[in-house]
Design a protein around this motif. Structure first.
Motif, short mmCIF file in Angstrom:
data_model
loop_
_atom_site.label_atom_id
_atom_site.label_comp_id
_atom_site.label_asym_id
_atom_site.label_seq_id
_atom_site.Cartn_x
_atom_site.Cartn_y
_atom_site.Cartn_z
N VAL A 277 42.72 48.93 26.05
CA VAL A 277 43.75 48.32 25.18
C VAL A 277 42.80 47.36 23.80
CG1 VAL A 277 45.28 46.67 26.02
CG2 VAL A 277 44.94 47.79 27.62
N ALA A 278 43.66 47.44 23.09
CA ALA A 278 42.84 45.87 21.80
C ALA A 278 42.61 45.30 22.16
CB ALA A 278 43.87 46.96 21.28
N ASP A 279 41.78 44.69 21.48
CA ASP A 279 41.83 42.67 22.36
C ASP A 279 43.16 41.85 21.65
OD1 ASP A 279 39.31 43.28 22.56
OD2 ASP A 279 38.27 42.14 20.99
N GLY A 280 43.09 40.40 22.55
CA GLY A 280 44.23 40.18 22.17
C GLY A 280 44.90 39.91 23.75
N ASP A 281 46.08 39.05 23.54
CA ASP A 281 46.96 38.55 24.99
C ASP A 281 47.36 40.54 25.56
OD1 ASP A 281 47.22 36.70 23.72
OD2 ASP A 281 48.75 36.34 23.05
N VAL A 282 47.12 40.27 26.49
CA VAL A 282 46.77 40.78 28.20
C VAL A 282 47.33 41.12 29.23
CG1 VAL A 282 45.42 42.81 26.65
CG2 VAL A 282 44.50 41.14 28.70
N SER A 283 47.89 41.81 29.89
CA SER A 283 47.80 41.77 31.47
C SER A 283 46.86 42.49 32.16
CB SER A 283 49.19 41.84 31.25
OG SER A 283 49.63 42.38 33.38
N VAL A 284 46.03 41.57 32.96
CA VAL A 284 45.32 42.00 34.07
C VAL A 284 45.65 42.43 35.36
CG1 VAL A 284 43.14 41.55 32.55
CG2 VAL A 284 44.17 39.38 34.30
N LEU A 285 45.03 43.06 35.61
CA LEU A 285 45.22 43.20 37.52
C LEU A 285 44.22 42.68 38.39
CD1 LEU A 285 46.64 45.15 40.08
CD2 LEU A 285 44.72 46.64 39.64
N LEU A 286 44.32 41.65 39.18
CA LEU A 286 43.61 41.87 41.01
C LEU A 286 44.34 41.96 41.75
CD1 LEU A 286 41.29 39.42 41.54
CD2 LEU A 286 43.53 37.60 41.79
N ARG A 287 43.79 42.84 42.66
CA ARG A 287 44.14 43.10 43.99
C ARG A 287 44.63 42.04 44.70
NH1 ARG A 287 47.94 48.04 43.17
NH2 ARG A 287 46.54 49.52 42.03
N PRO A 288 45.39 41.74 45.67
CA PRO A 288 45.15 40.68 46.67
C PRO A 288 43.63 40.96 47.58
CG PRO A 288 47.60 41.64 46.96
CD PRO A 288 46.17 42.72 46.11
N GLU A 289 42.99 41.85 47.97
CA GLU A 289 42.26 42.01 48.70
C GLU A 289 40.85 41.59 47.78
OE1 GLU A 289 42.89 46.81 47.96
OE2 GLU A 289 43.65 44.36 48.49
N HIS A 290 40.83 41.04 46.41
CA HIS A 290 39.40 40.83 46.01
C HIS A 290 39.28 39.79 44.92
CE1 HIS A 290 39.54 45.80 44.65
NE2 HIS A 290 38.65 45.66 45.63
N ALA A 291 40.47 39.00 45.79
CA ALA A 291 40.92 37.70 45.79
C ALA A 291 40.34 36.85 46.77
CB ALA A 291 41.74 36.74 45.19
N PHE A 292 39.60 35.33 46.97
CA PHE A 292 39.68 34.75 48.34
C PHE A 292 39.65 33.73 48.12
CE2 PHE A 292 35.44 35.92 45.13
CZ PHE A 292 34.37 34.81 45.53
N LEU A 293 39.29 32.65 48.78
CA LEU A 293 39.14 31.21 49.06
C LEU A 293 37.41 30.80 48.78
CD1 LEU A 293 41.55 30.31 52.47
CD2 LEU A 293 42.10 30.07 49.75
N SER A 294 37.56 29.65 47.75
CA SER A 294 36.06 29.29 47.10
C SER A 294 35.88 27.87 46.90
CB SER A 294 35.49 30.06 45.58
OG SER A 294 34.79 30.15 45.71
N ASP A 295 35.05 27.06 46.85
CA ASP A 295 34.83 25.55 47.00
C ASP A 295 34.23 25.86 45.87
OD1 ASP A 295 35.55 24.77 49.73
OD2 ASP A 295 33.64 25.83 50.31
N ALA A 296 33.20 26.90 44.78
CA ALA A 296 33.18 26.41 43.63
C ALA A 296 34.01 25.93 42.87
CB ALA A 296 32.45 28.15 42.81
N GLU A 297 33.39 24.91 41.89
CA GLU A 297 33.94 24.51 40.84
C GLU A 297 34.39 25.15 39.35
OE1 GLU A 297 34.21 21.20 40.32
OE2 GLU A 297 32.96 21.08 42.69
N ASP A 298 34.05 26.76 39.45
CA ASP A 298 34.60 27.33 38.10
C ASP A 298 36.07 28.25 38.71
OD1 ASP A 298 33.53 28.97 40.36
OD2 ASP A 298 32.16 29.85 37.77
N ALA A 299 36.24 27.89 40.65
CA ALA A 299 37.27 28.90 41.23
C ALA A 299 38.82 28.25 40.46
CB ALA A 299 37.50 29.07 42.60
N LEU A 300 39.81 28.65 40.78
CA LEU A 300 40.79 28.36 39.92
C LEU A 300 41.37 28.10 41.09
CD1 LEU A 300 41.96 32.10 38.74
CD2 LEU A 300 40.64 30.12 37.47
N PRO A 301 42.23 26.39 40.81
CA PRO A 301 43.03 25.73 41.44
C PRO A 301 44.39 26.30 41.87
CG PRO A 301 42.03 24.22 39.74
CD PRO A 301 42.33 26.17 39.46
N ALA A 302 45.17 26.62 42.55
CA ALA A 302 45.84 27.02 43.65
C ALA A 302 46.52 25.96 44.82
CB ALA A 302 46.40 28.32 43.63
N ARG A 303 47.65 26.01 44.68
CA ARG A 303 48.33 26.04 46.44
C ARG A 303 49.32 27.06 46.72
NH1 ARG A 303 50.68 20.41 47.73
NH2 ARG A 303 49.66 19.89 45.13
#
Length: 361
Positions: A277-303
């Motif tokens: 896919v060419a550079d620009g606005d895109v959609s990316v896939l993230l499988r549920p098992e490849h995300a995890f809870l983290s205490d790192a500062e650069d982790a994504l805030p969520a509720r």
């Protein structure tokens, strides 16, 4: 064609630009210029939702449906115009189509007798097939007196007895309960390996496809969208439809630049880009098992919105604070079954290295 670099001499089925059009009040294009090469001694699965064309393609290979256009080759021979009974191909259907008044052995024997095989050869083949599908003890029983799983084995033995070059399987496990279906998945894979026959399996069940296949063709609207190994299809889907159909998925908005993306939710990550896919606005896939809870500062805030316990894992539905996008996590449960955040909790979500994949919409 997508996902195939086979040597011609290794090819069992070579479908070349096959189209099938049903004409009536509304024209239906069941197959739309489909090309696919299926290798010898391969367990190949046609996967997709109802109406995608997978069974139509199987019926074209069997000879039950003539293609509107295109050619079909089997082991180097053009069989496009051969009737079904002249093709070295057998089919196992959803309903098995066994003779209920006949014994197991006689059901297996029937097709061989119709082919005019010598009696001694027939008897030897029947015994070989009974051993192959582990039904020796049931050979004198009528098929109306045995279980669904046993009927499935008899149907397979009958189809394998003439030693076809290709065996076609049209959702043959759909009538079985979950536990038996899983057992038969392993059984089918064993039979394919032991016989060396090319199996072409049709299913809408993604787990069946991932469990049994050497390669998978994902179909939609009469087209093949992607062909690859189970690992390739699951981990590196080229299109959003494929990613959404195979397994559970999170789709995130991002900006692609070179080999990395900057998520709308924040953070820049390296990515796979299987569809180039060419550079620009895109959609990316993230499988549920490849995300995890983290205490790192650069982790994504969520509720956390919902938490679902399912035994070996917990599914956690969250919403990213910066972008408002939903993200599902699948987390392995600890032996104590405790320690998960509750609904409404604020968390941070980390992403495993190499987990993001750019998709073609």
């Amino acid at each position: 064609m997508p996902g195939d670099t086979s040597n011609t001499r290794e090819i069992a089925i070579d479908a070349r630009k096959i189209s099938k059009i049903y004409r009536g009040e509304d024209e239906v294009r069941a197959l739309d210029n489909v090309s696919v090469r299926i290798r010898r001694n391969e367990f190949f699965t046609l996967l997709g939702p109802s109406g995608c064309g997978k069974t139509t393609l199987l019926r074209v290979i069997a000879g039950f449906e003539p293609p509107t256009s295109g050619q079909l080759w089997l082991n180097g021979k053009d069989i496009s115009r051969l009737p079904p009974n002249k093709r070295p191909v057998n089919t196992v259907f959803q309903n098995y189509a066994l003779f209920p008044h006949m014994s197991v052995a006689n059901n297996i024997k029937f097709g061989l007798e119709m082919l005019g095989k010598p009696k001694a050869e027939i008897n030897q083949t029947v015994e070989e097939m009974l051993t192959l599908v582990q039904m020796q003890a049931m050979k004198a029983r009528r098929t109306s007196e045995i279980s669904g799983g046993q009927q499935q084995r008899v149907a397979l033995a009958r189809a394998l007895a003439p030693k076809p070059e290709v065996l076609l399987l049209d959702e043959p496990l759909s009538a079985l309960d979950l536990k038996l279906r899983k057992e038969m998945q392993m059984e089918l894979k064993r039979l394919q390996h032991e016989t060396g026959i090319t199996f072409i399996f049709v299913t809408h069940d993604q787990e069946e496809a991932l469990t049994m296949s050497d390669r998978i063709a994902v179909m939609s609207a009469g087209k093949i969208l992607q062909i690859g190994s189970p690992q390739e299809i699951y981990q590196r889907p080229a299109e959003r439809f494929v990613a959404n159909f195979i397994g559970e998925s999170n789709f995130l908005d991002a900006r692609l630049s070179g080999g990395s993306v900057t998520l709308k939710a924040g953070g820049t990550f390296p990515v796979e880009n299987p569809a180039n896919v060419a550079d620009g606005d895109v959609s990316v896939l993230l499988r549920p098992e490849h995300a995890f809870l983290s205490d790192a500062e650069d982790a994504l805030p969520a509720r956390v919105e919902t938490v679902v316990y399912s035994g070996e894992a917990t599914s956690m539905h969250t919403r990213l604070e910066q972008s408002g996008e939903p993200v599902k996590l699948r987390l392995a449960n600890a032996p104590t079954g405790s320690g998960m955040p509750e609904e409404g909790a604020q968390v941070r979500i980390g992403i495993q290295p190499g987990a993001l994949s750019v998709l073609k919409d």
